[in-house]
Each structure stands twice: as structure tokens, then as C-alpha cells.
Scaffold this active site. Structure first.
Site, PDB file in Angstrom:
ATOM      1  N   GLU A 147       4.648  -7.400  14.136  1.00  0.00           N
ATOM      2  CA  GLU A 147       3.682  -7.793  15.125  1.00  0.00           C
ATOM      3  C   GLU A 147       3.346  -9.391  15.148  1.00  0.00           C
ATOM      4  O   GLU A 147       2.896  -9.974  16.334  1.00  0.00           O
ATOM      5  CB  GLU A 147       2.504  -6.958  15.351  1.00  0.00           C
ATOM      6  CG  GLU A 147       1.530  -7.039  14.263  1.00  0.00           C
ATOM      7  CD  GLU A 147       1.983  -5.637  13.280  1.00  0.00           C
ATOM      8  OE1 GLU A 147       1.040  -5.394  12.452  1.00  0.00           O
ATOM      9  OE2 GLU A 147       3.036  -5.388  12.910  1.00  0.00           O
ATOM     10  N   ARG A 179       0.668  -1.400   0.027  1.00  0.00           N
ATOM     11  CA  ARG A 179       0.016  -0.160   0.209  1.00  0.00           C
ATOM     12  C   ARG A 179       0.982   1.359   0.060  1.00  0.00           C
ATOM     13  O   ARG A 179       0.423   2.261  -0.497  1.00  0.00           O
ATOM     14  CB  ARG A 179      -0.990   0.073   0.937  1.00  0.00           C
ATOM     15  CG  ARG A 179      -2.025  -1.192   0.755  1.00  0.00           C
ATOM     16  CD  ARG A 179      -2.836  -1.405   2.290  1.00  0.00           C
ATOM     17  NE  ARG A 179      -2.190  -1.716   3.306  1.00  0.00           N
ATOM     18  CZ  ARG A 179      -1.678  -3.053   3.528  1.00  0.00           C
ATOM     19  NH1 ARG A 179      -2.048  -3.951   2.783  1.00  0.00           N
ATOM     20  NH2 ARG A 179      -1.039  -3.391   4.719  1.00  0.00           N
TER      21      ARG A 179
END
Length: 191
Positions: free
Chosen positions: A116, A79
Site C-alpha cells: 500500500e 510479526r
């Protein structure tokens, strides 16, 4: 800092009006997906913002203000490519695609990092000379900070100067900002 607002250093790099307009679009159009891509992660999908012409224009214009002095934009897979290309056009610069491992033909320069929900690696073409270039890093979301920090480390290892990093959305609870040191970091919306 108030939830969702910009701090003083950020306001100096992005006008309050542009940041506010972009933030409104981000707040209104972001789609949230719980337990994606793995359990326990809440994914911020900004593709509805990008599909909205006013939202995309507002976000790109605000992010471009953060790139004062940049002569190259580095958009992070995937993105960040979308936003980075728009920002590069606004700034009149080129764009360097920072790719996920295995997406570029060799030779490449790579940087591993933790995120994460696992580990990953980023690559850029080894034969693109960025030595001495002033680079703005662009991505959609700042979560734990690993991707932007790894991108900065990779670009610095190739001789680039990082003039800043700019993201549309920051998930503050994950404290990713703490990993992004040595350059200004602008986020347009903080949740």
C-alpha cells in the site's frame, strides 16, 4: 458478511469458539497508529496482543486450526515469525522464515511485490528444499494482500503446495482478500 465475523468456509477451518476468543483479544488489544509508516496509512500494531499471554495463546491456537494438513509453516517477516513459530509448534511442523530483501545471505530465491505504500521484495534461502511441502502461510495483518500473494507465488515457484493462509486481522476496506486466490484464507478478526 457481517463486520468482524467469519464466513462459512472459514468456520469450517477454525472453530467458532476459538475464533471468537482470539477475535476478542485482537479487538481489545490492537493498537492503531494513524499516518504510519507513511501519511494516509493506518497501521494495526498487534504487538500488545502478542505481549498478552492469553491473547497470544488464543491467536496461535486459532491460526493453527487453519493449518490442517500442513507440514511446514511460512512466517512472513517480522510479526509473522512470532505467530508462525507458535503455529508450527502447535502443528508439530517446522517454520520457514520469509524475509525482507537483504536479510539473508546468498543464495536466495526472491519475489518482488507492491504494497500500500511502495514496493518490496521477499526472500527465502535457495538451499532449503520445500518442493512438495504443504505450506500454511502465517502473518499478522492482511491489508492490500500483496505480501501474502507474493509469499504464495514465491513458495509455489519453489515447488511448495499452499494449503492455506492465516492472519490475525484483516482490514477489509483494502480488499486484500481478492489477491489471495487458489488457497483458503482465514482471518480471525475483520475490521
Amino acid at each position: 458478511m457481517e463486520h468482524g465475523s467469519l464466513d462459512t468456509a472459514q468456520v469450517n477451518r477454525v472453530s467458532e469458539e476459538r475464533a471468537s476468543i482470539a477475535s476478542d483479544h485482537i479487538d481489545r488489544l490492537t493498537r492503531w497508529a494513524d499516518d504510519f509508516p507513511v501519511d494516509g496509512v493506518r497501521f494495526a500494531d498487534l504487538t500488545p496482543v502478542f505481549a498478552d499471554p492469553d491473547g497470544l495463546k488464543a491467536v496461535v491456537a486459532a491460526l493453527a486450526e487453519a493449518g490442517s494438513g500442513a507440514d511446514l509453516v511460512a512466517g512472513i517477516d517480522a510479526r509473522g515469525f512470532l505467530l508462525g513459530a507458535g503455529v508450527a509448534l502447535e502443528l508439530g511442523t517446522g517454520i520457514l522464515a520469509v524475509r525482507k530483501a537483504g536479510k539473508l545471505p546468498p543464495p536466495v530465491v526472491a519475489q518482488s511485490y507492491e504494497l500500500e505504500y511502495g514496493s518490496a521484495e521477499l526472500e527465502i534461502p535457495a538451499d532449503v528444499d520445500i518442493s512438495g511441502r504443504k505450506v500454511l502461510i502465517v502473518d499478522d495483518v492482511l491489508a492490500t494482500g500483496g505480501t501474502i500473494a507474493a509469499t504464495a507465488e514465491l513458495l509455489r515457484a519453489c515447488g511448495a503446495e499452499i494449503v492455506g493462509a492465516a492472519v490475525a486481522l484483516e482490514i477489509a476496506v483494502l480488499a486484500g482478500r481478492g489477491k489471495c486466490e487458489g488457497y483458503p484464507l482465514v482471518c480471525l478478526r475483520q475490521v
